[in-house]
Motif scaffolding. Structure first.
Motif, PDB file in Angstrom:
ATOM      1  N   SER A  85       0.832  -1.210   0.000  1.00 44.47           N
ATOM      2  CA  SER A  85       0.000   0.000   0.000  1.00 44.47           C
ATOM      3  C   SER A  85       0.867   1.260   0.000  1.00 44.47           C
ATOM      4  O   SER A  85       0.526   2.242  -0.657  1.00 44.47           O
ATOM      5  N   GLY A  86       1.990   1.244   0.700  1.00 45.93           N
ATOM      6  CA  GLY A  86       2.897   2.392   0.695  1.00 45.93           C
ATOM      7  C   GLY A  86       3.451   2.682  -0.685  1.00 45.93           C
ATOM      8  O   GLY A  86       3.504   3.833  -1.125  1.00 45.93           O
ATOM      9  N   ILE A  87       3.837   1.631  -1.386  1.00 44.11           N
ATOM     10  CA  ILE A  87       4.359   1.802  -2.740  1.00 44.11           C
ATOM     11  C   ILE A  87       3.265   2.314  -3.676  1.00 44.11           C
ATOM     12  O   ILE A  87       3.487   3.257  -4.452  1.00 44.11           O
ATOM     13  N   ILE A 111       6.749   4.713 -14.735  1.00 43.24           N
ATOM     14  CA  ILE A 111       7.339   3.378 -14.554  1.00 43.24           C
ATOM     15  C   ILE A 111       8.739   3.499 -13.976  1.00 43.24           C
ATOM     16  O   ILE A 111       9.115   2.770 -13.063  1.00 43.24           O
ATOM     17  N   SER A 112       9.513   4.442 -14.509  1.00 46.26           N
ATOM     18  CA  SER A 112      10.863   4.669 -13.990  1.00 46.26           C
ATOM     19  C   SER A 112      10.822   5.051 -12.510  1.00 46.26           C
ATOM     20  O   SER A 112      11.580   4.522 -11.695  1.00 46.26           O
ATOM     21  N   SER A 118      10.277   1.778  -5.637  1.00 43.41           N
ATOM     22  CA  SER A 118       9.996   0.459  -5.059  1.00 43.41           C
ATOM     23  C   SER A 118      11.273  -0.234  -4.620  1.00 43.41           C
ATOM     24  O   SER A 118      11.320  -0.831  -3.536  1.00 43.41           O
ATOM     25  N   ALA A 119      12.296  -0.168  -5.442  1.00 45.28           N
ATOM     26  CA  ALA A 119      13.563  -0.820  -5.098  1.00 45.28           C
ATOM     27  C   ALA A 119      14.160  -0.229  -3.825  1.00 45.28           C
ATOM     28  O   ALA A 119      14.553  -0.970  -2.909  1.00 45.28           O
ATOM     29  N   MET A 120      14.220   1.083  -3.743  1.00 43.87           N
ATOM     30  CA  MET A 120      14.783   1.716  -2.544  1.00 43.87           C
ATOM     31  C   MET A 120      13.904   1.488  -1.318  1.00 43.87           C
ATOM     32  O   MET A 120      14.395   1.217  -0.224  1.00 43.87           O
ATOM     33  N   ARG A 125      13.165  -0.915   3.819  1.00 43.82           N
ATOM     34  CA  ARG A 125      12.170  -1.541   4.702  1.00 43.82           C
ATOM     35  C   ARG A 125      12.629  -2.913   5.180  1.00 43.82           C
ATOM     36  O   ARG A 125      12.617  -3.195   6.370  1.00 43.82           O
ATOM     37  N   TYR A 126      13.013  -3.784   4.250  1.00 48.86           N
ATOM     38  CA  TYR A 126      13.396  -5.132   4.651  1.00 48.86           C
ATOM     39  C   TYR A 126      14.787  -5.179   5.272  1.00 48.86           C
ATOM     40  O   TYR A 126      15.053  -6.023   6.122  1.00 48.86           O
TER      41      TYR A 126
END
Length: 146
Positions: A85-87, A111-112, A118-120, A125-126
């Motif tokens: 949801s954050g993304i 998209i870019s 998303s990657a960062m 996060r993880y």
């Protein structure tokens, strides 16, 4: 005569203070986003909000480490839901402000942005979750030895 405070009252006071702090933090984040995205203000115009957005989480982590507590709960299902949801919210907000500012939405740019954000986001996060789980286990082992 000594002044005794009921533990329930003290706990309630601390909880209310914590909730107030969290609300103020979210207000600062929203104010920064509105200033930067809606009013096209430069970072110099939003520097107070920016500093607070960075300083508050850093302070919380430093204090948690000093007090030897882990503030994070590790609910895997909630983590996946909140991450997704954050993304999605971040990408939607970016698309909305791109449309508002330029009058159109460039799919390549969205998209870019979505991929890089998303990657960062996932890395931070993880990575943080992994480090906090290790620290929680280390503290648990330390307290078991005592």
């Amino acid at each position: 005569m000594t002044n005794f405070v009921d533990e329930r009252v003290l706990q309630a006071r601390r909880k209310i203070g914590s909730e107030t702090m969290q609300l103020m933090y979210y207000f600062i984040v929203i104010a920064f986003c509105v200033k930067a995205l809606a009013f096209d203000m430069a970072l110099e115009d939003c520097i107070t909000e920016f500093i607070l957005m960075i300083a508050v989480p850093v302070y919380q982590n430093i204090r948690a480490r000093q007090m030897k507590v882990v503030l994070t709960t590790f609910n895997r299902k909630a983590t996946k839901t909140s991450t997704l949801s954050g993304i999605l919210v971040a990408v939607a907000v970016m698309a909305f402000f791109m449309w508002r500012k330029e009058g159109r939405v460039d799919p390549e740019e969205i998209i870019s942005y979505a991929v890089s954000f998303s990657a960062m986001f996932l890395l931070v996060r993880y990575g943080f979750t992994y480090l906090e789980k290790r620290r929680a286990k280390k503290l648990e082992d330390e307290y078991e030895d005592d």
